[in-house]
Structure formats: structure tokens, C-alpha cells
Design a protein around this motif. Sequence first.
Motif, PDB file in Angstrom:
ATOM      1  N   UNK A  93       0.930 -10.392  -7.204  1.00 43.38           N
ATOM      2  CA  UNK A  93       1.259  -9.514  -6.082  1.00 43.38           C
ATOM      3  C   UNK A  93       2.743  -9.171  -6.086  1.00 43.38           C
ATOM      4  N   UNK A  94       3.032  -8.042  -5.497  1.00 45.29           N
ATOM      5  CA  UNK A  94       4.394  -7.722  -5.096  1.00 45.29           C
ATOM      6  C   UNK A  94       4.398  -7.412  -3.605  1.00 45.29           C
ATOM      7  N   UNK A  95       5.374  -8.002  -2.934  1.00 47.59           N
ATOM      8  CA  UNK A  95       5.639  -7.744  -1.526  1.00 47.59           C
ATOM      9  C   UNK A  95       7.100  -7.352  -1.414  1.00 47.59           C
ATOM     10  N   UNK A 152      -0.793  -0.581  -1.167  1.00 47.05           N
ATOM     11  CA  UNK A 152      -0.503  -0.048   0.158  1.00 47.05           C
ATOM     12  C   UNK A 152       0.035   1.384   0.037  1.00 47.05           C
ATOM     13  N   UNK A 153       0.226   2.009   1.209  1.00 48.28           N
ATOM     14  CA  UNK A 153       0.765   3.382   1.231  1.00 48.28           C
ATOM     15  C   UNK A 153       2.187   3.420   0.679  1.00 48.28           C
ATOM     16  N   UNK A 211      -4.978  -8.906  -0.346  1.00 45.48           N
ATOM     17  CA  UNK A 211      -3.651  -8.938   0.260  1.00 45.48           C
ATOM     18  C   UNK A 211      -3.615  -9.906   1.432  1.00 45.48           C
ATOM     19  N   UNK A 212      -2.413 -10.348   1.722  1.00 50.02           N
ATOM     20  CA  UNK A 212      -2.147 -11.192   2.875  1.00 50.02           C
ATOM     21  C   UNK A 212      -1.297 -10.384   3.841  1.00 50.02           C
ATOM     22  N   UNK A 239       2.741  -4.689  -1.102  1.00 51.73           N
ATOM     23  CA  UNK A 239       2.858  -3.500  -1.953  1.00 51.73           C
ATOM     24  C   UNK A 239       1.615  -3.321  -2.810  1.00 51.73           C
ATOM     25  N   UNK A 240       1.296  -4.358  -3.597  1.00 49.22           N
ATOM     26  CA  UNK A 240       0.251  -4.180  -4.596  1.00 49.22           C
ATOM     27  C   UNK A 240      -0.295  -5.533  -5.020  1.00 49.22           C
TER      28      UNK A 240
END
Lengths: 111, 115
Positions: free
Chosen positions: B33-35, B58-59, A98-99, B46-47
Motif C-alpha cells: 500500500x501507499x498512504x 482512491x480519487x 484499504x484501511x 492512495x493505492x
Amino acid sequence: GEDVEQSLFLSVREGDSSVINCTYTDSSSTYLYWYKQEPGAGLQLLTYIFSNMDMKQDQRLTVLLNKKDKHLSLRIADTQTGDSAIYFCAESYTGGFKTIFGAGTRLFVKA
Amino acid sequence: EPEVTQTPSHQVTQMGQEVILRCVPISNHLYFYWYRQILGQKVEFLVSFYNNEISEKSEIFDDQFSVERPDGSNFTLKIRSTKLEDSAMYFCASSAGASSGNTIYFGEGSWLTVV
């Protein structure tokens, strides 16, 4: 835990230099980035720097890294009105998935 | 230049409905990724997804969320039963990994409004 801090606002006059600052907490950070976000748009990668470098220059952009103080800055020379946007500092580390982003600095450029 | 594409760009949904956000990552990238970004707030992880499985989450990414790579090109985020607080811009991203500085390239985002 990991955290990235930035000041929220910066206002400069067109033609001046802008300096956006960032501090991070994770000493294992390997890569540090600057992203630009214009209103309603996605995140555009501007530049990145490895933690074993202390400076990187790319046209009007200069990135300075002080690893001892965990401080990163982005200097934009000859700032233009088109540079008005939110600038995000971000970090990641080798082997991480992650970033981590800062809250973003909103740059206002006055004509 | 290759880019990450996302659909839809905007979606309005009723609370409790399922939503699927779609993404086509850059073709030779291996990490996905997803943000998300709630209006005016930080971009939040997110993941991440690698080698056909979740590598980190993430939580925020609770049981209401799931990701899938149904074929060789798409990467989806499903929210099973949306809540008002899920309203945000959702960014898909991809990277080639350490060989390119771990650099993550983002799509333009999918703006989700839950009413």
C-alpha cells in the motif's frame, strides 16, 4: 461512505488513565485498529480487535468495542509522558484492500 | 522484528519534476500500500497492490501516480510531474492479509516537499 471520527485533543496528568474514543460508520468493518504516531515518525500499530470481540487487553492498553453503536475506545492505564503522541483509530473489512483512518487524537500528558 | 523500510526519508523537489519513492515491504507479505499524510491532516489511502496489479485506488491516485513492483522485494511510487499540493509524508505499508487480521504495517515514511 466509510468514515472514522475522533476527538482531536485529550490532555491528562501523568499516572491517570486516558480514554480515546472513536466512532465509525461502516457496519461491515471487520477489523478495528489503534495506531500511534510520534512527532515526525511513522505509524506504529498498537493493537487491533476483530468485530466479533467486545474487549481486548494488552498490558496497559484496553480496547472496548460497542458494535451496536459503532464505537471504539482505547484506554491507556497509568499514562506516562512517553505516551504523548497522536493516536489514530482505523477500520478495514474482510475482502477490502484499504484501511480508513480517523483524523487522530493528540494526547498531551502533563507531568 | 521485520519492518517496512522506505527511502528516501526526505526529498525536496521542484514542481514538475518526477519523483520515485521506494519501499521494501515485509518479506512474506502479499499486499502492499501507499498512504499519504499532508501535514496536520488525516492519513489518506492512495493505492493497494496485490498479485502484481493495483487492487484498489482512491480519487487522489490519478494519472500522475503509478506504482510498480520491479523485483521481488521493492515496491515503488512514482509521481510523474509533482505539484505543490503533493507535498506530504508518504507511507508505504504491507500486510499478510486476513490471516493476520488484515493488519497493515507501516514504514517510517518519506517526507516529500515540492517547491
